[in-house]
Design an enzyme around this catalytic site. Sequence first.
Site, PDB file in Angstrom:
ATOM      1  N   ASP A 103       0.862  -1.184   0.000  1.00 29.33           N
ATOM      2  CA  ASP A 103       0.000   0.000   0.000  1.00 29.33           C
ATOM      3  C   ASP A 103       0.903   1.239   0.000  1.00 29.33           C
ATOM      4  OD1 ASP A 103      -2.456   1.391   0.221  1.00 29.33           O
ATOM      5  OD2 ASP A 103      -2.365   1.379   2.401  1.00 29.33           O
ATOM      6  N   PHE A 152     -10.455  -0.675   0.285  1.00 25.62           N
ATOM      7  CA  PHE A 152      -9.961  -1.485   1.393  1.00 25.62           C
ATOM      8  C   PHE A 152     -10.396  -2.926   1.172  1.00 25.62           C
ATOM      9  CE2 PHE A 152      -9.282  -3.144   5.595  1.00 25.62           C
ATOM     10  CZ  PHE A 152      -8.060  -2.568   5.892  1.00 25.62           C
ATOM     11  N   ASP A 159      -7.074  -8.411   6.849  1.00 28.49           N
ATOM     12  CA  ASP A 159      -8.100  -8.171   7.863  1.00 28.49           C
ATOM     13  C   ASP A 159      -8.590  -6.735   7.872  1.00 28.49           C
ATOM     14  OD1 ASP A 159      -5.613  -7.088   9.017  1.00 28.49           O
ATOM     15  OD2 ASP A 159      -6.852  -6.781  10.796  1.00 28.49           O
TER      16      ASP A 159
END
Length: 175
Positions: A103, A152, A159
């Site tokens: 990311d 996301f 998670d």
Amino acid sequence: MQDVEMLYSAESIRNRIKALTGEILRSHAGDEIVLIGLLNGCFMFISDLARALSATPIRISVDFMKVSSYGDSQQSSGEVRVLQDIHLSIHGRPVLVVDDILDSGHSLSTALRILRTHAPKSLRTCVLLDKSGRRQVEIRPDFTGFEAPNRFVVGYGLDYAEQYRALPYIGALKS
Ligand code: IMP
Ligand code: MG
């Protein structure tokens, strides 16, 4: 799961890992690879990747490292702390670092900086997902499973507040 929109099915992940294994082998000289997974997100990906690589003549070792980036549950702060170091000796050995998703790049670049101090023969990276548009640190993985959208994502090790990790597929959280 009702709150998750499927992006990559278990089957498409399986097929992509098969192809990735070929890419890794074709560009690898030598008869062994040390896989180093970044916990916790890597756990499903590295287990499937390790099994796929084990079906080849290459000897595979597996170790883990845990770095945590501070911030809220969806955003990296850029401050990275080492929670668990590797146990195997990687001096002079070819290392492939395995992570779930790239990311901002802070976690992986910190892990690489630490691993470099152990003087491996080579240090390459394999990430299942790449959100390349969100990079804050200049870093490009050597092997990428999927170019991920700027959403996301959860499942297959990833998670949200420790939920959804065990899903066998990857999806985006519906907001
Ligand atoms: P980076 O340091 O910003 O590159 O963040 C990398 C780590 O943040 C990954 O290894 C994940 O653990 C977590 N992360 C980043 N994006 C996502 C996402 O979309 N879903 C779940 N975890 C994520
Ligand atoms: Mg992670």
